[in-house]
Design a protein around this motif. Structure first.
Motif, PDB file in Angstrom:
ATOM      1  N   VAL A   1       0.874  -1.170   0.000  1.00  0.00           N
ATOM      2  CA  VAL A   1       0.000   0.000   0.000  1.00  0.00           C
ATOM      3  C   VAL A   1       0.914   1.224   0.000  1.00  0.00           C
ATOM      4  CG1 VAL A   1      -1.789   1.269   1.256  1.00  0.00           C
ATOM      5  CG2 VAL A   1      -1.807  -1.237   1.266  1.00  0.00           C
ATOM      6  N   ILE A   2       0.757   2.081  -1.010  1.00  0.00           N
ATOM      7  CA  ILE A   2       1.610   3.267  -1.100  1.00  0.00           C
ATOM      8  C   ILE A   2       0.789   4.467  -0.637  1.00  0.00           C
ATOM      9  CG2 ILE A   2       3.145   4.637  -2.552  1.00  0.00           C
ATOM     10  CD1 ILE A   2       3.221   2.338  -4.529  1.00  0.00           C
ATOM     11  N   GLY A   3       1.123   4.990   0.542  1.00  0.00           N
ATOM     12  CA  GLY A   3       0.421   6.147   1.085  1.00  0.00           C
ATOM     13  C   GLY A   3      -0.181   5.822   2.434  1.00  0.00           C
TER      14      GLY A   3
ATOM     15  N   ILE B   1       3.071  -1.228   4.133  1.00  0.00           N
ATOM     16  CA  ILE B   1       2.482   0.088   3.811  1.00  0.00           C
ATOM     17  C   ILE B   1       3.544   1.158   4.029  1.00  0.00           C
ATOM     18  CG2 ILE B   1       1.264  -0.030   6.070  1.00  0.00           C
ATOM     19  CD1 ILE B   1      -0.629   2.175   4.996  1.00  0.00           C
ATOM     20  N   PHE B   2       3.642   2.076   3.058  1.00  0.00           N
ATOM     21  CA  PHE B   2       4.685   3.106   3.081  1.00  0.00           C
ATOM     22  C   PHE B   2       4.066   4.502   3.047  1.00  0.00           C
ATOM     23  CE2 PHE B   2       6.434  -0.671   1.088  1.00  0.00           C
ATOM     24  CZ  PHE B   2       7.573  -0.868   1.857  1.00  0.00           C
ATOM     25  N   GLY B   3       4.796   5.452   3.624  1.00  0.00           N
ATOM     26  CA  GLY B   3       4.361   6.851   3.566  1.00  0.00           C
ATOM     27  C   GLY B   3       4.490   7.508   4.919  1.00  0.00           C
ATOM     28  N   GLU B   4       4.329   8.801   4.932  1.00  0.00           N
ATOM     29  CA  GLU B   4       4.369   9.591   6.165  1.00  0.00           C
ATOM     30  C   GLU B   4       2.924   9.766   6.615  1.00  0.00           C
ATOM     31  OE1 GLU B   4       5.727  11.241   9.288  1.00  0.00           O
ATOM     32  OE2 GLU B   4       7.118  10.449   7.790  1.00  0.00           O
TER      33      GLU B   4
ATOM     34  N   LYS C   1     -14.215  21.146   6.503  1.00  0.00           N
ATOM     35  CA  LYS C   1     -15.565  21.483   6.063  1.00  0.00           C
ATOM     36  C   LYS C   1     -16.513  20.333   6.406  1.00  0.00           C
ATOM     37  CE  LYS C   1     -17.930  23.216   1.946  1.00  0.00           C
ATOM     38  NZ  LYS C   1     -17.898  23.214   0.477  1.00  0.00           N
ATOM     39  N   SER C   2     -15.988  19.120   6.416  1.00  0.00           N
ATOM     40  CA  SER C   2     -16.861  17.981   6.740  1.00  0.00           C
ATOM     41  C   SER C   2     -17.162  17.974   8.231  1.00  0.00           C
ATOM     42  CB  SER C   2     -16.209  16.663   6.318  1.00  0.00           C
ATOM     43  OG  SER C   2     -14.977  16.481   6.960  1.00  0.00           O
ATOM     44  N   VAL C   3     -18.355  17.542   8.559  1.00  0.00           N
ATOM     45  CA  VAL C   3     -18.789  17.531   9.967  1.00  0.00           C
ATOM     46  C   VAL C   3     -18.161  16.331  10.683  1.00  0.00           C
ATOM     47  CG1 VAL C   3     -20.941  18.737   9.485  1.00  0.00           C
ATOM     48  CG2 VAL C   3     -20.902  16.232   9.406  1.00  0.00           C
TER      49      VAL C   3
ATOM     50  N   GLY D   1      -2.856  10.110  -2.657  1.00  0.00           N
ATOM     51  CA  GLY D   1      -3.579  11.330  -2.324  1.00  0.00           C
ATOM     52  C   GLY D   1      -3.702  12.342  -3.442  1.00  0.00           C
ATOM     53  N   LEU D   2      -3.872  13.601  -3.031  1.00  0.00           N
ATOM     54  CA  LEU D   2      -4.248  14.677  -3.936  1.00  0.00           C
ATOM     55  C   LEU D   2      -3.060  15.374  -4.592  1.00  0.00           C
ATOM     56  CD1 LEU D   2      -6.520  14.428  -1.647  1.00  0.00           C
ATOM     57  CD2 LEU D   2      -7.015  16.808  -2.110  1.00  0.00           C
ATOM     58  N   VAL D   3      -1.975  15.509  -3.819  1.00  0.00           N
ATOM     59  CA  VAL D   3      -0.916  16.443  -4.219  1.00  0.00           C
ATOM     60  C   VAL D   3      -0.374  16.202  -5.631  1.00  0.00           C
ATOM     61  CG1 VAL D   3       1.365  17.350  -3.575  1.00  0.00           C
ATOM     62  CG2 VAL D   3      -0.381  16.968  -1.831  1.00  0.00           C
TER      63      VAL D   3
ATOM     64  N   PHE E   1     -13.562  12.472  -0.235  1.00  0.00           N
ATOM     65  CA  PHE E   1     -13.629  12.819   1.190  1.00  0.00           C
ATOM     66  C   PHE E   1     -13.328  11.619   2.065  1.00  0.00           C
ATOM     67  CE2 PHE E   1     -16.307  15.652  -1.227  1.00  0.00           C
ATOM     68  CZ  PHE E   1     -15.867  16.890  -0.791  1.00  0.00           C
ATOM     69  N   VAL E   2     -13.011  11.916   3.328  1.00  0.00           N
ATOM     70  CA  VAL E   2     -12.669  10.865   4.283  1.00  0.00           C
ATOM     71  C   VAL E   2     -13.836   9.890   4.451  1.00  0.00           C
ATOM     72  CG1 VAL E   2     -12.024  10.462   6.691  1.00  0.00           C
ATOM     73  CG2 VAL E   2     -11.024  12.383   5.446  1.00  0.00           C
ATOM     74  N   CYS E   3     -15.061  10.379   4.306  1.00  0.00           N
ATOM     75  CA  CYS E   3     -16.218   9.493   4.508  1.00  0.00           C
ATOM     76  C   CYS E   3     -16.301   8.401   3.445  1.00  0.00           C
ATOM     77  CB  CYS E   3     -17.518  10.298   4.553  1.00  0.00           C
ATOM     78  SG  CYS E   3     -17.841  11.192   3.036  1.00  0.00           S
TER      79      CYS E   3
HETATM   80  C1  LIG Z   1      -7.575  22.140   1.645  1.00  0.00           C
HETATM   81  C2  LIG Z   1      -8.293  20.825   1.738  1.00  0.00           C
HETATM   82  C3  LIG Z   1      -9.289  20.635   2.675  1.00  0.00           C
HETATM   83  C4  LIG Z   1      -9.949  19.408   2.774  1.00  0.00           C
HETATM   84  N1  LIG Z   1     -10.939  19.270   3.699  1.00  0.00           N
HETATM   85  C5  LIG Z   1     -11.571  18.069   3.814  1.00  0.00           C
HETATM   86  C6  LIG Z   1     -12.591  17.888   4.793  1.00  0.00           C
HETATM   87  O1  LIG Z   1     -12.958  18.795   5.528  1.00  0.00           O
HETATM   88  N2  LIG Z   1     -13.155  16.644   4.901  1.00  0.00           N
HETATM   89  C7  LIG Z   1     -12.802  15.598   4.096  1.00  0.00           C
HETATM   90  O2  LIG Z   1     -13.347  14.502   4.248  1.00  0.00           O
HETATM   91  N3  LIG Z   1     -11.842  15.759   3.143  1.00  0.00           N
HETATM   92  C8  LIG Z   1     -11.231  16.960   2.992  1.00  0.00           C
HETATM   93  N4  LIG Z   1     -10.265  17.125   2.029  1.00  0.00           N
HETATM   94  C9  LIG Z   1      -9.956  15.978   1.154  1.00  0.00           C
HETATM   95  C10 LIG Z   1      -8.974  15.061   1.884  1.00  0.00           C
HETATM   96  O3  LIG Z   1      -7.713  15.637   1.856  1.00  0.00           O
HETATM   97  C11 LIG Z   1      -8.930  13.729   1.247  1.00  0.00           C
HETATM   98  O4  LIG Z   1     -10.214  13.146   1.255  1.00  0.00           O
HETATM   99  C12 LIG Z   1      -8.039  12.724   1.997  1.00  0.00           C
HETATM  100  O5  LIG Z   1      -6.927  13.309   2.617  1.00  0.00           O
HETATM  101  C13 LIG Z   1      -7.541  11.741   1.011  1.00  0.00           C
HETATM  102  O6  LIG Z   1      -6.771  10.794   1.698  1.00  0.00           O
HETATM  103  P1  LIG Z   1      -5.626  10.002   0.954  1.00  0.00           P
HETATM  104  O7  LIG Z   1      -5.172   8.963   1.898  1.00  0.00           O
HETATM  105  O8  LIG Z   1      -6.103   9.558  -0.368  1.00  0.00           O
HETATM  106  O9  LIG Z   1      -4.476  11.087   0.649  1.00  0.00           O
HETATM  107  P2  LIG Z   1      -3.569  11.990   1.581  1.00  0.00           P
HETATM  108  O10 LIG Z   1      -4.226  12.325   2.839  1.00  0.00           O
HETATM  109  O11 LIG Z   1      -3.127  13.109   0.692  1.00  0.00           O
HETATM  110  O12 LIG Z   1      -2.314  11.055   1.889  1.00  0.00           O
HETATM  111  C14 LIG Z   1      -1.373  10.724   0.917  1.00  0.00           C
HETATM  112  C15 LIG Z   1      -0.355   9.801   1.529  1.00  0.00           C
HETATM  113  O13 LIG Z   1       0.483   9.320   0.470  1.00  0.00           O
HETATM  114  C16 LIG Z   1       1.823   9.327   0.911  1.00  0.00           C
HETATM  115  N5  LIG Z   1       2.666   9.331  -0.268  1.00  0.00           N
HETATM  116  C17 LIG Z   1       2.663  10.173  -1.319  1.00  0.00           C
HETATM  117  N6  LIG Z   1       3.614   9.809  -2.209  1.00  0.00           N
HETATM  118  C18 LIG Z   1       4.211   8.706  -1.715  1.00  0.00           C
HETATM  119  C19 LIG Z   1       5.267   7.867  -2.145  1.00  0.00           C
HETATM  120  N7  LIG Z   1       5.895   8.081  -3.300  1.00  0.00           N
HETATM  121  N8  LIG Z   1       5.634   6.830  -1.362  1.00  0.00           N
HETATM  122  C20 LIG Z   1       5.006   6.573  -0.187  1.00  0.00           C
HETATM  123  N9  LIG Z   1       3.993   7.344   0.272  1.00  0.00           N
HETATM  124  C21 LIG Z   1       3.607   8.385  -0.477  1.00  0.00           C
HETATM  125  C22 LIG Z   1       1.931  10.532   1.816  1.00  0.00           C
HETATM  126  O14 LIG Z   1       3.058  10.412   2.680  1.00  0.00           O
HETATM  127  C23 LIG Z   1       0.586  10.424   2.563  1.00  0.00           C
HETATM  128  O15 LIG Z   1       0.753   9.548   3.646  1.00  0.00           O
HETATM  129  C24 LIG Z   1      -9.602  18.352   1.922  1.00  0.00           C
HETATM  130  C25 LIG Z   1      -8.589  18.533   0.960  1.00  0.00           C
HETATM  131  C26 LIG Z   1      -7.947  19.756   0.873  1.00  0.00           C
HETATM  132  C27 LIG Z   1      -6.868  19.937  -0.157  1.00  0.00           C
END
Ligand SMILES: Cc1cc2nc3c(=O)[nH]c(=O)nc-3n(C[C@H](O)[C@H](O)[C@H](O)COP(=O)(O)OP(=O)(O)OC[C@H]3O[C@@H](n4cnc5c(N)ncnc54)[C@H](O)[C@@H]3O)c2cc1C
Length: 423
Positions: free
Chosen positions: A29-31, A52-55, A71-73, A161-163, A403-405
């Motif tokens: 699992v990456i992330g 599983i890898f990631g910060e 923004k989510s409750v 994730g998003l970045v 979203f987290v939900c």
């Molecule tokens: C400004 C903003 C506000 C938000 N507010 C809400 C909210 O109120 N409620 C809600 O439900 N959602 C909200 N979201 C959306 C929310 O960010 C996502 O739903 C959620 O974080 C997605 O989770 P994720 O695990 O997919 O990604 P992320 O939380 O982005 O996690 C990505 C993970 O991938 C890891 N990673 C990345 N590249 C690598 C690599 N090469 N190797 C290993 N690991 C890697 C990182 O270290 C991290 O652990 C918001 C988003 C933004 C931008």
């Protein structure tokens, strides 16, 4: 040779060319954000061996501004676990904090604390290395870590994730080299803009909250939005949805994404969403939950700084260390805005090609629509054993995956998909 056969040939060649050590990790699992953690928790509970890898929670503590609120409750902000006891309310109880309802905006720092608490208890095996590369190897995947370690995995779940998908309008990219623009995800601390004029582009929660935080940090923001007006949600009538009047609940039923029948449909119907025609899915993804600010943001925006809605950027040019924006309005009028910095709150667009950690031939082997991976009901892409979850899965399963939900639906489906594959 037709393009699909060329890709397949390159894919096989890449597979043959590698000399990676075979070590049989069933799943990587990456992330380690909400989606990666929920997936790992569910797979471990089913007895699947994984790495599983990631910060943990990096997306939240590095790429969102300090002082932000969710923004989510609270009721829609729990990371899914296979058993009870790991929700946001459980975290608060463990901290000795009382229960909270819909009128409580969660501070981002509290949510990061919750995510780390979840990780320590439910997914302690997270390895804080980053994955540098993933390549196809003999029906599996060769994984290279930033430490230099290499090993083989049978299946890979991409939950980065998003970045990687931060969207910057093409016409503004020339300003980046001069350091005059950046995307909101590049900033944790907005105090560096104190005393500066900052144009913020966008009309969604991120744009409105970033502009409010800039204003409160002593910067001089101007919000520039294409939308005809900026919109804010209404405050919830009560702290608990069940306490709302029956007629209101019938007219606008509650859902994880907010009140209303369309939100209820997309939050409960993620599995069905995948069967909608592609153009309908793409339209719904952009129109359901269109850009708007949370109800509690209104008083931090209205009358506090200039909000230029109904404006399009006609040109943006560097001038004496500033950016000079020429805007047009809907009536054809033009105006100039000058700023020391242009902050793009222009959202995220899924594009597999931007996932640099997937080796190019592997990326090309992933069938896409509009840049997003085409996924099975179990979140598997067209490359057997390669799975995508979180935002990358939203074009397939709908807005709830943003979203987290959405972590519960995603983790359950993915675990079932992987189990079916192993059978
Ligand atoms: C400004 C903003 C506000 C938000 N507010 C809400 C909210 O109120 N409620 C809600 O439900 N959602 C909200 N979201 C959306 C929310 O960010 C996502 O739903 C959620 O974080 C997605 O989770 P994720 O695990 O997919 O990604 P992320 O939380 O982005 O996690 C990505 C993970 O991938 C890891 N990673 C990345 N590249 C690598 C690599 N090469 N190797 C290993 N690991 C890697 C990182 O270290 C991290 O652990 C918001 C988003 C933004 C931008």
């Amino acid at each position: 040779m037709p393009p699909n056969l060329r890709v397949a040939a390159r894919y096989r060649a890449a597979t043959r060319a590698t000399g990676i050590r075979r070590e049989g990790v069933p799943v990587v699992v990456i992330g380690a954000g909400p989606y990666g953690l929920a997936t790992a928790a569910r797979l471990s509970a089913s007895g699947v061996r994984l790495r599983i890898f990631g910060e943990p929670m990096q997306g939240w503590h590095t790429h969102m501004p300090e002082g932000m609120f969710l923004k989510s409750v609270p009721a829609a902000s729990s990371i899914s676990a296979p058993e009870p006891g790991y929700g946001f309310a459980d975290f608060r109880a463990a901290q000795g904090s009382g229960p909270v309802g819909d009128l409580y905006p969660i501070p981002v720092e509290e949510f990061i604390g919750y995510g780390r608490w979840f990780q320590e208890r439910r997914v302690p095996e997270v390895e804080r290395s980053m994955v540098r590369g993933v390549q196809a190897v003999d029906g599996g995947f060769g994984i290279t870590l930033d430490s230099g370690e290499e090993f083989l995995a049978a299946a890979v779940v991409v939950s980065t994730g998003l970045v990687p998908f931060a969207h910057e309008p093409r016409e503004l990219r020339h300003l980046a080299a001069a350091g005059l623009t950046s995307h909101t995800c590049e900033h944790r601390n907005l105090t560096r803009f104190e005393g500066q004029r900052v144009a913020v582009l966008g009309a969604g929660q991120s744009a409105l909250e970033t502009a409010a935080l800039l204003n409160e940090a002593g910067a001089h923001p101007t919000l520039v939005a294409r939308a005809p007006a900026v919109v804010f949600g209404d405050p919830p009538q009560t702290d608990t949805p069940s306490a709302r009047r029956r007629s209101t609940r019938l007219y606008k039923p509650g859902s994880a994404l907010g009140p209303g029948w369309s939100l209820l449909a997309v939050s409960r119907g993620a599995a069905a969403y995948r069967h909608l025609p592609t153009p309908v899915r793409v339209r719904l993804l952009h129109t359901v939950l269109g850009p708007s600010g949370a109800w509690w943001l209104r008083e931090r925006v209205a009358g506090r700084f200039p909000v230029l809605s109904g404006r399009t950027v006609r040109s943006a040019v560097p001038e004496d260390g500033t950016v000079r924006l020429e805007l047009t309005d809907t009536g054809g009028g033009t105006e100039l805005v000058r700023a020391e910095h242009l902050l793009m709150a222009t959202g995220y667009r899924v594009d597999v090609d931007r996932l640099g950690l997937l080796e190019p031939t592997l990326r090309q082997a992933v069938q896409t629509f509009g840049g997003a991976p085409r996924l099975s009901a179990g979140f598997e892409s067209s490359v057997p054993g390669l799975y995508f979850t979180g935002l990358a899965a939203a074009p397939s399963f709908g807005p709830v995956l943003r979203f987290v939900c959405g972590t519960g639906f995603a983790a359950r489906q993915l675990a079932a998909g992987l189990a079916a594959r192993n059978r």
